[in-house]
Design a protein around this motif. Structure first.
Motif, PDB file in Angstrom:
ATOM      1  N   GLY A   1     -29.118  35.007 -10.915  1.00  0.00           N
ATOM      2  CA  GLY A   1     -29.928  34.797 -12.228  1.00  0.00           C
ATOM      3  C   GLY A   1     -30.160  36.124 -12.965  1.00  0.00           C
ATOM      4  N   ILE A   2     -29.872  37.080 -12.739  1.00  0.00           N
ATOM      5  CA  ILE A   2     -30.004  38.388 -13.230  1.00  0.00           C
ATOM      6  C   ILE A   2     -29.093  38.605 -14.610  1.00  0.00           C
ATOM      7  N   PRO A   3     -29.512  38.614 -15.742  1.00  0.00           N
ATOM      8  CA  PRO A   3     -28.777  38.833 -16.773  1.00  0.00           C
ATOM      9  C   PRO A   3     -27.661  40.050 -16.565  1.00  0.00           C
ATOM     10  N   TYR A   4     -26.496  39.853 -17.604  1.00  0.00           N
ATOM     11  CA  TYR A   4     -25.728  41.022 -17.581  1.00  0.00           C
ATOM     12  C   TYR A   4     -24.958  41.362 -18.635  1.00  0.00           C
ATOM     13  N   SER A   5     -24.554  42.332 -19.258  1.00  0.00           N
ATOM     14  CA  SER A   5     -23.992  42.691 -20.444  1.00  0.00           C
ATOM     15  C   SER A   5     -22.674  43.586 -19.912  1.00  0.00           C
ATOM     16  N   PHE A   6     -21.766  43.565 -21.167  1.00  0.00           N
ATOM     17  CA  PHE A   6     -20.514  44.235 -20.901  1.00  0.00           C
ATOM     18  C   PHE A   6     -20.027  44.942 -22.256  1.00  0.00           C
ATOM     19  N   THR A   7     -19.056  45.811 -22.307  1.00  0.00           N
ATOM     20  CA  THR A   7     -18.563  46.199 -23.417  1.00  0.00           C
ATOM     21  C   THR A   7     -17.309  45.927 -23.527  1.00  0.00           C
ATOM     22  N   ALA A   8     -16.890  44.908 -24.514  1.00  0.00           N
ATOM     23  CA  ALA A   8     -15.539  44.462 -24.747  1.00  0.00           C
ATOM     24  C   ALA A   8     -14.444  45.514 -25.455  1.00  0.00           C
ATOM     25  N   HIS A   9     -13.685  46.101 -24.647  1.00  0.00           N
ATOM     26  CA  HIS A   9     -12.683  46.895 -25.395  1.00  0.00           C
ATOM     27  C   HIS A   9     -11.491  46.380 -25.931  1.00  0.00           C
ATOM     28  N   ALA A  10     -10.688  47.156 -26.531  1.00  0.00           N
ATOM     29  CA  ALA A  10      -9.463  46.626 -27.076  1.00  0.00           C
ATOM     30  C   ALA A  10      -8.623  45.872 -26.080  1.00  0.00           C
ATOM     31  N   PHE A  11      -8.526  46.150 -24.815  1.00  0.00           N
ATOM     32  CA  PHE A  11      -7.629  45.487 -23.809  1.00  0.00           C
ATOM     33  C   PHE A  11      -8.222  44.293 -23.737  1.00  0.00           C
ATOM     34  N   ASP A  12      -9.582  44.053 -23.518  1.00  0.00           N
ATOM     35  CA  ASP A  12     -10.235  42.801 -23.735  1.00  0.00           C
ATOM     36  C   ASP A  12     -10.097  41.827 -24.786  1.00  0.00           C
ATOM     37  N   ILE A  13      -9.966  42.397 -26.020  1.00  0.00           N
ATOM     38  CA  ILE A  13     -10.067  41.477 -27.247  1.00  0.00           C
ATOM     39  C   ILE A  13      -8.788  41.307 -27.671  1.00  0.00           C
ATOM     40  N   PHE A  14      -7.774  42.104 -27.529  1.00  0.00           N
ATOM     41  CA  PHE A  14      -6.390  41.905 -28.081  1.00  0.00           C
ATOM     42  C   PHE A  14      -5.406  42.156 -26.938  1.00  0.00           C
ATOM     43  N   GLY A  15      -5.333  42.264 -25.881  1.00  0.00           N
ATOM     44  CA  GLY A  15      -4.516  42.229 -24.910  1.00  0.00           C
ATOM     45  C   GLY A  15      -3.722  41.053 -25.032  1.00  0.00           C
ATOM     46  N   THR A  16      -2.325  41.175 -24.984  1.00  0.00           N
ATOM     47  CA  THR A  16      -1.250  39.865 -25.088  1.00  0.00           C
ATOM     48  C   THR A  16      -0.327  39.863 -23.877  1.00  0.00           C
ATOM     49  N   ASN A  17      -0.479  41.125 -23.104  1.00  0.00           N
ATOM     50  CA  ASN A  17       0.398  40.786 -21.691  1.00  0.00           C
ATOM     51  C   ASN A  17      -0.034  39.761 -20.868  1.00  0.00           C
ATOM     52  N   LEU A  18       1.167  38.790 -20.538  1.00  0.00           N
ATOM     53  CA  LEU A  18       0.532  37.808 -19.853  1.00  0.00           C
ATOM     54  C   LEU A  18      -0.129  38.192 -18.404  1.00  0.00           C
ATOM     55  N   ARG A  19       0.425  39.314 -17.723  1.00  0.00           N
ATOM     56  CA  ARG A  19       0.013  39.528 -16.551  1.00  0.00           C
ATOM     57  C   ARG A  19      -1.630  39.924 -16.769  1.00  0.00           C
ATOM     58  N   PHE A  20      -1.868  40.624 -17.817  1.00  0.00           N
ATOM     59  CA  PHE A  20      -3.232  41.276 -17.650  1.00  0.00           C
ATOM     60  C   PHE A  20      -4.077  40.670 -18.820  1.00  0.00           C
ATOM     61  N   ARG A  21      -3.739  39.501 -19.596  1.00  0.00           N
ATOM     62  CA  ARG A  21      -4.479  38.929 -20.725  1.00  0.00           C
ATOM     63  C   ARG A  21      -5.687  38.471 -19.916  1.00  0.00           C
ATOM     64  N   ASN A  22      -6.741  38.631 -20.836  1.00  0.00           N
ATOM     65  CA  ASN A  22      -8.168  38.142 -20.464  1.00  0.00           C
ATOM     66  C   ASN A  22      -8.581  36.858 -20.945  1.00  0.00           C
ATOM     67  N   ASP A  23      -7.987  35.702 -20.218  1.00  0.00           N
ATOM     68  CA  ASP A  23      -8.209  34.447 -20.647  1.00  0.00           C
ATOM     69  C   ASP A  23      -9.785  33.868 -20.103  1.00  0.00           C
ATOM     70  N   THR A  24     -10.223  34.850 -19.520  1.00  0.00           N
ATOM     71  CA  THR A  24     -11.628  34.285 -19.116  1.00  0.00           C
ATOM     72  C   THR A  24     -12.754  34.939 -20.140  1.00  0.00           C
ATOM     73  N   LEU A  25     -12.410  35.654 -20.935  1.00  0.00           N
ATOM     74  CA  LEU A  25     -13.204  36.383 -22.126  1.00  0.00           C
ATOM     75  C   LEU A  25     -14.226  35.397 -22.489  1.00  0.00           C
ATOM     76  N   PRO A  26     -13.951  34.404 -22.971  1.00  0.00           N
ATOM     77  CA  PRO A  26     -14.774  33.291 -23.653  1.00  0.00           C
ATOM     78  C   PRO A  26     -15.965  32.962 -22.787  1.00  0.00           C
ATOM     79  N   VAL A  27     -15.700  32.713 -21.489  1.00  0.00           N
ATOM     80  CA  VAL A  27     -16.635  32.525 -20.438  1.00  0.00           C
ATOM     81  C   VAL A  27     -17.625  33.669 -20.262  1.00  0.00           C
ATOM     82  N   LYS A  28     -16.959  34.940 -20.090  1.00  0.00           N
ATOM     83  CA  LYS A  28     -17.874  36.212 -20.101  1.00  0.00           C
ATOM     84  C   LYS A  28     -18.817  36.258 -21.223  1.00  0.00           C
TER      85      LYS A  28
END
Length: 173
Positions: free
Chosen positions: A20-47
């Motif tokens: 129940g403790i709020p959290y924050s994070f910094t979205a970097h280029a890898f998180d936002i623009f990553g297209t490599n299927l192995r590393f793509r961040n498909d969970t970003l909308p949930v985060k």
């Protein structure tokens, strides 16, 4: 109290949901623009949806995240520019004034850094007969591709790839 995470955002998101403790994070280029299927961040909308604050280093990143997560309130997004105030620097009195455009890049040689774009831009400079010299300092997995691209474009006389130890052993920067 707030959980702050930059690397393992998934862990922070889960811990936030459990505690129940709020959290924050910094979205970097890898998180936002990553297209490599192995590393793509498909969970970003949930985060993004679960975060109390999402930080980006530029407004464009926030625009991309907001288009992917339109229900997340704008107030949760914040831009913190990752850079330096150029007004703090003045040209050295001994700086070369020979009309040569000098470009220095220091960083890790990774796909997300788009150093191939820098090399391709150098080809355009050469085609326009613009005098230039480029020094790219770093290391990383893109080194073989960068070296090949520089050779393929015949830019060896214009672009120098250097080890980071150069920063400590030379005044050429």
């Amino acid at each position: 109290m707030c959980i702050r995470d930059r690397i393992t955002t998934g862990f922070a998101a889960i811990m936030s949901q459990i505690s129940g403790i709020p959290y924050s994070f910094t979205a970097h280029a890898f998180d936002i623009f990553g297209t490599n299927l192995r590393f793509r961040n498909d969970t970003l909308p949930v985060k993004v949806a679960w975060a109390s604050r999402v930080v980006c280093e530029h407004k464009f990143g926030i625009d991309i995240l907001r288009s992917a997560c339109p229900k997340v309130p704008l107030e949760r997004f914040q831009v913190i520019y990752n850079g330096i105030d150029l007004n703090l620097f003045r040209p050295c009195s001994h700086a070369a004034n020979d009309g040569v455009l000098r470009i220095l890049n220091i960083g890790r040689w990774e796909q997300k850094k788009s150093l191939d774009t820098l090399v391709l831009a150098c080809e355009i400079l050469r085609q326009h007969k613009t005098p230039f010299a480029v020094k790219i300092i770093g290391t990383g997995p893109e080194e073989p591709l960068l070296r090949k691209l520089i050779v393929d474009l015949n830019l060896e006389d214009y672009i120098e790839l250097c080890s980071p130890c150069l920063l400590y052993t030379s005044r050429c920067v």
